[in-house]
Design a protein around this motif. Structure first.
Motif, short mmCIF file in Angstrom:
data_model
loop_
_atom_site.label_atom_id
_atom_site.label_comp_id
_atom_site.label_asym_id
_atom_site.label_seq_id
_atom_site.Cartn_x
_atom_site.Cartn_y
_atom_site.Cartn_z
N MET A 1 0.83 -1.20 0.00
CA MET A 1 0.00 0.00 0.00
C MET A 1 0.87 1.26 0.00
SD MET A 1 -3.21 0.81 -0.10
CE MET A 1 -4.01 -0.71 0.46
N ILE A 2 1.96 1.25 0.76
CA ILE A 2 2.88 2.39 0.79
C ILE A 2 3.46 2.62 -0.60
CG2 ILE A 2 5.06 3.26 1.73
CD1 ILE A 2 4.44 1.38 4.20
N ASP A 3 3.92 1.55 -1.22
CA ASP A 3 4.51 1.68 -2.56
C ASP A 3 3.48 2.17 -3.57
OD1 ASP A 3 7.00 0.91 -1.71
OD2 ASP A 3 6.89 -1.12 -2.51
N HIS A 4 2.24 1.71 -3.43
CA HIS A 4 1.19 2.14 -4.36
C HIS A 4 0.92 3.63 -4.24
CE1 HIS A 4 -2.55 2.62 -6.49
NE2 HIS A 4 -3.15 2.98 -5.38
N LEU A 5 0.66 4.10 -3.02
CA LEU A 5 0.33 5.52 -2.87
C LEU A 5 1.53 6.39 -3.21
CD1 LEU A 5 -1.73 7.66 -2.18
CD2 LEU A 5 -1.07 7.47 0.23
N VAL B 1 8.48 4.14 -9.75
CA VAL B 1 8.33 3.25 -8.61
C VAL B 1 9.48 3.47 -7.63
CG1 VAL B 1 7.09 1.52 -9.96
CG2 VAL B 1 9.59 1.39 -9.76
N ARG B 2 9.31 2.97 -6.41
CA ARG B 2 10.34 3.11 -5.38
C ARG B 2 11.58 2.30 -5.74
NH1 ARG B 2 11.75 -0.19 -1.19
NH2 ARG B 2 9.88 -1.48 -1.52
N PRO B 3 12.77 2.91 -5.68
CA PRO B 3 14.01 2.13 -5.85
C PRO B 3 14.13 1.08 -4.74
CG PRO B 3 14.44 4.49 -6.07
CD PRO B 3 13.03 4.36 -5.56
N GLU B 4 14.57 -0.09 -5.08
CA GLU B 4 14.59 -1.21 -4.14
C GLU B 4 15.44 -0.94 -2.90
OE1 GLU B 4 15.57 -4.89 -5.96
OE2 GLU B 4 13.87 -4.88 -7.34
N ASP B 5 16.45 -0.08 -3.04
CA ASP B 5 17.34 0.16 -1.91
C ASP B 5 16.87 1.29 -0.99
OD1 ASP B 5 17.76 2.17 -3.74
OD2 ASP B 5 19.95 2.19 -3.54
#
Length: 247
Positions: A38-42, A65-69
């Motif tokens: 949910m955090i990544d989506h918003l 999208v959020r970088p994995e690191d």
């Protein structure tokens, strides 16, 4: 300048809730079933809208999208701050691309992102409460405007896609603010000041925030009899909640 206090407060509350529950917490969402998702989506949605507002043109969500690191909560916090700053820096009446046949101006996104943040803060809170109320960061007037936005933006889009008519008129009546909404069989919606409705009309009564949660597919009136009153049958209400309007 558009008012962004509600959006700022909701984003702060979202980040605090996200940190408190942890990324692995299970939430009530078939699409994003954990708090981390949910955090990544918003965050992704807010990064996408930031780019749209900055340029006035469509943007590629997949590139944002959020970088994995990066820590999810810290990434969301920085992303949400950039969104608010970008919205605050633009003329709210400037022409800007939107998803819908709605006013194609920057202020559309300030309104849309406020209610998107409220909706997903509600989602995060289901990690510890099966049926939380509308987040308190939205004032009553904003909660009513969330219904108005549903009526002005999502209903016309659903009608354009082609949806089945309702069996008959349905009234949504707010107990805590002097507002009501009449959904006609053909999905015209008439908003009114006042809570009087014709005798024998099918009615759903609740606090305005709970009415908005029903339209957002976040509250079930039949499972929450202490918060909702259904009067004169529920045929139209069942048709409304089963119609894919709020996508």
């Amino acid at each position: 300048m558009m008012s962004l206090h509600g959006l700022e407060a909701l984003n702060r509350a979202f980040a605090e809730q996200a940190a408190a529950v942890g990324a692995d917490a299970i939430v009530q969402s078939a699409i994003w079933p954990t708090a981390g998702q949910m955090i990544d989506h918003l965050g992704n949605v807010q990064a996408w809208v930031t780019e749209i507002v900055r340029t006035g043109a469509p943007a590629d969500r997949k590139a944002l999208v959020r970088p994995e690191d990066e820590d999810p909560v810290e990434w969301f916090t920085q992303t949400s701050r950039r969104l608010v700053a970008t919205l605050a820096s633009e003329n709210p009446d400037r022409e800007c691309w939107t998803l819908f046949e709605a006013p194609s101006i920057t202020s559309f996104w300030g309104r849309r992102m406020t209610y998107e943040a409220a909706k997903h803060l509600w989602d995060l809170r289901t990690a510890s409460d099966a049926a939380p109320p509308m987040p308190e960061k939205l004032e009553l007037g904003q909660q009513a405007d969330a219904i108005d936005e549903f009526v002005e933006v999502f209903v016309p889009a659903a009608r354009a896609r082609g949806i089945e008519p309702l069996p008959h008129d349905l009234f949504l009546v707010a107990d805590d603010i002097d507002r009501s909404w009449r959904f006609t069989a053909d999905w015209n919606v008439i908003a009114a000041i006042g809570t009087d409705v014709p005798l024998a009309s099918e009615v759903l009564r609740a606090d305005v925030g709970d009415l908005a949660l029903v339209l957002w597919e976040r509250a079930n009136p039949w499972q929450l009899p202490d918060r909702f009153r259904i009067e004169n049958g529920d045929i139209a209400l069942r048709a409304l909640v089963s119609t894919p309007v709020h996508l």
